[in-house]
Design an enzyme around this catalytic site. Structure first.
Site, PDB file in Angstrom:
ATOM      1  N   THR A   1       0.841  -1.204   0.000  1.00  0.00           N
ATOM      2  CA  THR A   1       0.000   0.000   0.000  1.00  0.00           C
ATOM      3  C   THR A   1       0.869   1.244   0.000  1.00  0.00           C
ATOM      4  O   THR A   1       0.625   2.195  -0.746  1.00  0.00           O
ATOM      5  CB  THR A   1      -0.937   0.003   1.218  1.00  0.00           C
ATOM      6  OG1 THR A   1      -1.849  -1.096   1.107  1.00  0.00           O
ATOM      7  CG2 THR A   1      -1.739   1.288   1.286  1.00  0.00           C
TER       8      THR A   1
ATOM      9  N   TYR B   1       5.689  -1.145   8.015  1.00  0.00           N
ATOM     10  CA  TYR B   1       5.180   0.232   7.995  1.00  0.00           C
ATOM     11  C   TYR B   1       6.320   1.231   7.844  1.00  0.00           C
ATOM     12  O   TYR B   1       6.308   2.079   6.946  1.00  0.00           O
ATOM     13  CB  TYR B   1       4.405   0.502   9.283  1.00  0.00           C
ATOM     14  CG  TYR B   1       3.769   1.875   9.351  1.00  0.00           C
ATOM     15  CD1 TYR B   1       2.686   2.198   8.541  1.00  0.00           C
ATOM     16  CD2 TYR B   1       4.233   2.838  10.246  1.00  0.00           C
ATOM     17  CE1 TYR B   1       2.084   3.444   8.608  1.00  0.00           C
ATOM     18  CE2 TYR B   1       3.641   4.088  10.329  1.00  0.00           C
ATOM     19  CZ  TYR B   1       2.569   4.389   9.508  1.00  0.00           C
ATOM     20  OH  TYR B   1       1.981   5.638   9.570  1.00  0.00           O
TER      21      TYR B   1
END
Length: 318
Positions: free
Chosen positions: A87, A140
Protein backbone atom coordinates in the site's frame (compact mmCIF):
# COMPACT_ATOMS: atom_id res chain seq x y z
CA UNK A 1 -12.20 26.02 -5.40
CA UNK A 2 -9.92 23.03 -6.01
CA UNK A 3 -10.81 19.58 -7.24
CA UNK A 4 -9.37 17.36 -4.50
CA UNK A 5 -8.73 13.63 -4.09
CA UNK A 6 -8.08 12.13 -0.65
CA UNK A 7 -6.70 8.60 -0.78
CA UNK A 8 -7.47 6.81 2.47
CA UNK A 9 -10.12 9.46 3.04
CA UNK A 10 -12.41 7.22 5.12
CA UNK A 11 -9.76 6.95 7.84
CA UNK A 12 -9.40 9.12 10.92
CA UNK A 13 -7.35 11.99 9.46
CA UNK A 14 -8.99 11.65 6.04
CA UNK A 15 -12.53 12.00 7.40
CA UNK A 16 -11.57 15.12 9.33
CA UNK A 17 -9.78 16.51 6.28
CA UNK A 18 -12.81 15.83 4.06
CA UNK A 19 -14.96 17.87 6.44
CA UNK A 20 -12.55 20.77 6.37
CA UNK A 21 -12.27 20.76 2.56
CA UNK A 22 -16.04 20.56 2.10
CA UNK A 23 -16.49 23.49 4.50
CA UNK A 24 -14.03 25.45 2.37
CA UNK A 25 -16.19 24.71 -0.72
CA UNK A 26 -13.71 22.41 -2.47
CA UNK A 27 -14.92 19.57 -4.69
CA UNK A 28 -13.89 16.44 -2.81
CA UNK A 29 -13.47 12.82 -3.89
CA UNK A 30 -12.47 10.09 -1.43
CA UNK A 31 -10.68 6.93 -2.57
CA UNK A 32 -10.70 4.13 0.02
CA UNK A 33 -10.95 0.33 -0.03
CA UNK A 34 -12.27 0.39 3.57
CA UNK A 35 -9.56 -1.97 4.83
CA UNK A 36 -9.35 0.18 7.94
CA UNK A 37 -11.46 3.17 6.91
CA UNK A 38 -15.14 3.53 7.79
CA UNK A 39 -17.52 4.93 5.21
CA UNK A 40 -19.92 5.87 8.02
CA UNK A 41 -17.50 8.65 9.00
CA UNK A 42 -18.28 10.38 5.69
CA UNK A 43 -22.09 10.19 5.93
CA UNK A 44 -23.85 13.42 5.04
CA UNK A 45 -20.84 14.95 3.29
CA UNK A 46 -21.29 16.10 -0.33
CA UNK A 47 -18.38 14.08 -1.67
CA UNK A 48 -17.73 11.47 -4.37
CA UNK A 49 -16.76 8.12 -2.85
CA UNK A 50 -14.51 5.83 -4.89
CA UNK A 51 -14.42 2.32 -3.46
CA UNK A 52 -10.97 1.48 -4.80
CA UNK A 53 -7.62 0.20 -3.59
CA UNK A 54 -4.85 2.79 -3.96
CA UNK A 55 -2.66 0.00 -5.34
CA UNK A 56 -4.77 0.18 -8.51
CA UNK A 57 -4.19 2.94 -11.12
CA UNK A 58 -5.96 6.21 -10.33
CA UNK A 59 -8.10 7.87 -13.00
CA UNK A 60 -9.65 11.34 -13.04
CA UNK A 61 -8.25 14.85 -13.01
CA UNK A 62 -7.46 16.64 -9.75
CA UNK A 63 -5.79 19.85 -8.63
CA UNK A 64 -4.71 18.46 -5.26
CA UNK A 65 -4.12 14.91 -4.03
CA UNK A 66 -3.73 14.15 -0.31
CA UNK A 67 -2.18 10.68 -0.05
CA UNK A 68 -3.24 9.25 3.32
CA UNK A 69 -3.79 5.64 2.27
CA UNK A 70 -2.06 3.14 4.58
CA UNK A 71 -2.95 1.32 7.80
CA UNK A 72 -1.38 3.47 10.49
CA UNK A 73 -1.81 1.76 13.87
CA UNK A 74 0.35 -1.25 14.84
CA UNK A 75 -2.55 -3.76 15.13
CA UNK A 76 -3.76 -2.78 11.67
CA UNK A 77 -0.45 -2.57 9.82
CA UNK A 78 0.90 -5.75 11.44
CA UNK A 79 -2.24 -7.73 10.54
CA UNK A 80 -1.07 -8.12 6.93
CA UNK A 81 2.48 -6.80 6.60
CA UNK A 82 2.70 -7.37 2.82
CA UNK A 83 -0.53 -5.44 2.32
CA UNK A 84 0.87 -2.57 4.39
CA UNK A 85 4.16 -2.56 2.49
CA UNK A 86 2.58 -2.63 -0.96
CA UNK A 87 0.00 0.00 0.00
CA UNK A 88 2.80 2.40 0.86
CA UNK A 89 4.94 1.62 -2.18
CA UNK A 90 2.50 0.76 -4.99
CA UNK A 91 -0.02 3.27 -3.71
CA UNK A 92 2.57 6.03 -3.74
CA UNK A 93 3.55 5.13 -7.29
CA UNK A 94 -0.06 5.35 -8.45
CA UNK A 95 -0.57 8.70 -6.75
CA UNK A 96 2.59 10.09 -8.34
CA UNK A 97 1.65 8.70 -11.76
CA UNK A 98 -1.73 10.42 -11.49
CA UNK A 99 -0.01 13.67 -10.52
CA UNK A 100 2.47 13.34 -13.37
CA UNK A 101 -0.39 12.82 -15.83
CA UNK A 102 -2.60 15.66 -14.60
CA UNK A 103 -0.20 18.15 -13.00
CA UNK A 104 -1.84 17.72 -9.58
CA UNK A 105 -0.07 18.91 -6.44
CA UNK A 106 0.51 16.10 -3.92
CA UNK A 107 0.73 16.17 -0.14
CA UNK A 108 1.96 12.80 1.10
CA UNK A 109 1.32 11.69 4.67
CA UNK A 110 4.62 10.25 5.84
CA UNK A 111 5.26 9.51 9.49
CA UNK A 112 7.46 10.09 12.51
CA UNK A 113 8.18 6.34 12.27
CA UNK A 114 10.68 7.38 9.59
CA UNK A 115 12.96 8.14 12.54
CA UNK A 116 12.54 4.70 14.16
CA UNK A 117 13.83 4.51 17.74
CA UNK A 118 15.71 7.80 17.44
CA UNK A 119 19.20 8.52 18.70
CA UNK A 120 18.65 12.26 18.14
CA UNK A 121 16.11 14.14 20.28
CA UNK A 122 14.01 16.00 19.32
CA UNK A 123 13.91 14.77 15.73
CA UNK A 124 14.64 17.30 12.94
CA UNK A 125 13.83 16.63 9.29
CA UNK A 126 17.56 16.37 8.55
CA UNK A 127 17.90 13.30 10.82
CA UNK A 128 18.17 10.03 8.86
CA UNK A 129 16.69 7.89 11.60
CA UNK A 130 17.50 4.68 13.49
CA UNK A 131 15.22 2.03 12.01
CA UNK A 132 15.25 -1.75 12.25
CA UNK A 133 14.66 -3.05 8.71
CA UNK A 134 13.80 -6.54 9.99
CA UNK A 135 11.56 -5.77 12.97
CA UNK A 136 7.87 -6.22 13.60
CA UNK A 137 7.20 -2.59 12.62
CA UNK A 138 9.35 -2.68 9.48
CA UNK A 139 6.48 -3.20 7.05
CA UNK A 140 5.18 0.23 8.00
CA UNK A 141 8.43 2.08 8.70
CA UNK A 142 10.25 0.90 5.59
CA UNK A 143 7.20 1.26 3.35
CA UNK A 144 6.95 4.90 4.36
CA UNK A 145 10.68 5.43 3.84
CA UNK A 146 10.53 3.97 0.33
CA UNK A 147 7.50 6.16 -0.43
CA UNK A 148 9.55 9.25 0.48
CA UNK A 149 12.34 8.11 -1.83
CA UNK A 150 9.86 7.53 -4.65
CA UNK A 151 8.42 11.01 -4.16
CA UNK A 152 11.92 12.47 -4.39
CA UNK A 153 12.69 10.62 -7.61
CA UNK A 154 9.40 11.58 -9.29
CA UNK A 155 10.09 15.18 -8.34
CA UNK A 156 13.59 15.00 -9.85
CA UNK A 157 12.67 13.05 -12.97
CA UNK A 158 9.26 14.54 -13.82
CA UNK A 159 8.91 17.72 -11.80
CA UNK A 160 5.95 16.40 -9.79
CA UNK A 161 4.99 18.93 -7.11
CA UNK A 162 5.02 16.70 -4.05
CA UNK A 163 5.30 17.75 -0.41
CA UNK A 164 6.09 15.31 2.43
CA UNK A 165 4.71 15.73 5.94
CA UNK A 166 6.04 13.53 8.73
CA UNK A 167 3.10 13.22 11.10
CA UNK A 168 3.66 12.70 14.82
CA UNK A 169 1.02 11.13 17.10
CA UNK A 170 -2.31 12.70 16.21
CA UNK A 171 -5.66 12.17 17.91
CA UNK A 172 -9.20 13.53 17.94
CA UNK A 173 -12.80 12.74 17.00
CA UNK A 174 -13.44 10.11 14.31
CA UNK A 175 -10.58 7.87 15.43
CA UNK A 176 -11.40 4.20 14.99
CA UNK A 177 -12.18 2.88 18.49
CA UNK A 178 -10.63 -0.47 17.52
CA UNK A 179 -7.39 0.78 16.00
CA UNK A 180 -5.24 0.19 19.07
CA UNK A 181 -3.80 3.71 19.33
CA UNK A 182 -2.76 4.82 22.77
CA UNK A 183 -5.17 7.78 23.09
CA UNK A 184 -8.25 5.85 21.96
CA UNK A 185 -7.22 2.83 24.07
CA UNK A 186 -6.85 4.87 27.25
CA UNK A 187 -10.08 6.83 26.77
CA UNK A 188 -12.15 3.72 26.09
CA UNK A 189 -10.57 1.76 28.94
CA UNK A 190 -11.32 4.63 31.32
CA UNK A 191 -14.91 5.00 30.07
CA UNK A 192 -15.45 1.24 30.47
CA UNK A 193 -13.81 1.15 33.93
CA UNK A 194 -11.24 -1.33 32.61
CA UNK A 195 -7.54 -1.43 33.59
CA UNK A 196 -5.51 1.09 31.57
CA UNK A 197 -2.74 -0.86 29.87
CA UNK A 198 0.77 0.59 29.83
CA UNK A 199 3.83 -1.10 28.36
CA UNK A 200 7.04 -1.31 30.33
CA UNK A 201 6.82 1.29 33.09
CA UNK A 202 4.96 3.75 30.86
CA UNK A 203 8.01 6.03 30.63
CA UNK A 204 8.16 6.11 26.83
CA UNK A 205 7.51 9.67 25.64
CA UNK A 206 5.22 10.83 22.88
CA UNK A 207 4.04 14.15 21.52
CA UNK A 208 0.27 14.32 21.06
CA UNK A 209 -1.18 16.57 18.37
CA UNK A 210 -4.88 17.38 18.09
CA UNK A 211 -6.16 16.73 14.59
CA UNK A 212 -7.35 20.32 13.98
CA UNK A 213 -3.77 21.56 14.39
CA UNK A 214 -2.53 19.00 11.87
CA UNK A 215 -5.18 19.96 9.30
CA UNK A 216 -4.29 23.63 9.67
CA UNK A 217 -0.71 22.64 8.82
CA UNK A 218 -1.87 20.51 5.88
CA UNK A 219 -3.72 23.43 4.32
CA UNK A 220 -0.90 25.92 4.86
CA UNK A 221 1.55 23.44 3.30
CA UNK A 222 -0.65 22.56 0.33
CA UNK A 223 -1.40 26.22 -0.40
CA UNK A 224 2.25 27.35 -0.17
CA UNK A 225 3.65 28.46 -3.55
CA UNK A 226 5.91 25.91 -5.21
CA UNK A 227 8.71 28.43 -5.78
CA UNK A 228 8.68 29.49 -2.14
CA UNK A 229 9.12 25.91 -0.98
CA UNK A 230 11.81 25.22 -3.56
CA UNK A 231 13.84 28.19 -2.37
CA UNK A 232 13.34 27.40 1.33
CA UNK A 233 14.38 23.75 1.08
CA UNK A 234 17.28 24.46 -1.26
CA UNK A 235 18.71 26.59 1.54
CA UNK A 236 18.24 23.61 3.88
CA UNK A 237 20.11 21.29 1.51
CA UNK A 238 17.07 19.20 0.48
CA UNK A 239 15.71 18.56 -3.00
CA UNK A 240 12.14 18.02 -1.80
CA UNK A 241 9.90 19.76 0.73
CA UNK A 242 9.64 17.70 3.93
CA UNK A 243 8.22 18.99 7.21
CA UNK A 244 7.55 17.53 10.62
CA UNK A 245 4.05 18.21 11.94
CA UNK A 246 3.45 17.39 15.57
CA UNK A 247 3.02 18.99 18.95
CA UNK A 248 6.44 19.43 20.61
CA UNK A 249 4.89 19.06 24.06
CA UNK A 250 6.44 15.82 25.37
CA UNK A 251 4.58 13.49 27.74
CA UNK A 252 5.26 10.04 29.07
CA UNK A 253 2.61 7.47 28.24
CA UNK A 254 1.89 7.24 31.96
CA UNK A 255 1.27 10.99 32.10
CA UNK A 256 -1.21 10.61 29.23
CA UNK A 257 -3.08 7.89 31.16
CA UNK A 258 -3.19 10.05 34.27
CA UNK A 259 -4.48 13.02 32.24
CA UNK A 260 -7.28 10.91 30.80
CA UNK A 261 -8.27 9.71 34.27
CA UNK A 262 -8.25 13.26 35.61
CA UNK A 263 -10.79 14.21 32.91
CA UNK A 264 -12.98 11.21 33.80
CA UNK A 265 -13.10 11.34 37.61
CA UNK A 266 -16.05 8.93 37.63
CA UNK A 267 -13.84 6.17 36.18
CA UNK A 268 -12.74 3.35 38.48
CA UNK A 269 -9.91 2.30 36.16
CA UNK A 270 -6.41 1.72 37.49
CA UNK A 271 -3.08 1.39 35.71
CA UNK A 272 -1.70 -2.02 34.73
CA UNK A 273 1.70 -2.79 33.22
CA UNK A 274 2.69 -5.21 30.42
CA UNK A 275 5.90 -6.13 28.60
CA UNK A 276 7.20 -3.70 25.99
CA UNK A 277 6.46 -4.68 22.35
CA UNK A 278 9.34 -5.01 19.88
CA UNK A 279 10.96 -1.87 18.45
CA UNK A 280 8.75 0.44 20.50
CA UNK A 281 10.42 3.89 20.35
CA UNK A 282 11.54 5.15 23.75
CA UNK A 283 11.31 8.87 22.96
CA UNK A 284 9.44 10.75 20.29
CA UNK A 285 9.25 14.52 19.92
CA UNK A 286 9.26 16.64 16.76
CA UNK A 287 11.51 19.56 16.02
CA UNK A 288 9.09 21.88 14.17
CA UNK A 289 11.44 24.81 13.56
CA UNK A 290 11.19 24.41 9.79
CA UNK A 291 7.38 24.39 9.79
CA UNK A 292 7.40 27.55 11.91
CA UNK A 293 9.92 29.25 9.63
CA UNK A 294 8.45 28.12 6.31
CA UNK A 295 4.70 28.20 7.00
CA UNK A 296 4.32 30.15 10.23
CA UNK A 297 2.67 27.00 11.60
CA UNK A 298 2.71 25.50 15.07
CA UNK A 299 0.10 23.68 17.16
CA UNK A 300 -2.10 25.75 19.46
CA UNK A 301 -4.26 23.12 21.22
CA UNK A 302 -2.73 21.70 24.44
CA UNK A 303 -3.20 18.06 25.38
CA UNK A 304 -5.84 18.57 28.07
CA UNK A 305 -8.01 20.70 25.78
CA UNK A 306 -7.65 18.23 22.92
CA UNK A 307 -8.59 15.30 25.12
CA UNK A 308 -11.65 17.22 26.33
CA UNK A 309 -12.71 17.64 22.70
CA UNK A 310 -12.09 13.94 21.95
CA UNK A 311 -13.67 12.12 24.90
CA UNK A 312 -17.31 12.95 23.96
CA UNK A 313 -16.88 11.20 20.60
CA UNK A 314 -15.86 7.95 22.31
CA UNK A 315 -18.74 7.85 24.78
CA UNK A 316 -20.89 6.22 22.09
CA UNK A 317 -18.44 3.29 21.92
CA UNK A 318 -17.99 2.71 25.65
Amino acid sequence: MAKVLITGGAGFIGANLARRLVAAKHEVSVLDNLYTGRKSELEGLPITFLGQDVREPISGDYDWIFNLACPASPPHYQRDPLFTLTTSIDGMRNVLEAAKRTGARVLHASTSEIYGDPLVHPQPESYWGHVNTLGIRSCYDEGKRVAETMALEYRRAFGVDVRLVRIFNTYGPHMDPKDGRVVSNFILQALRNEPITLYGEGQQTRSFQFVDDLLHGFMAYMEAPKDKLKSFFKEKGLNIPVLNMGNPGEFTVRELAEEVLSLLPESTSSLTFCSLPGDDPKRRKPNIDWAKECLGWEPTIPLREGLSKTIPYFRAFA
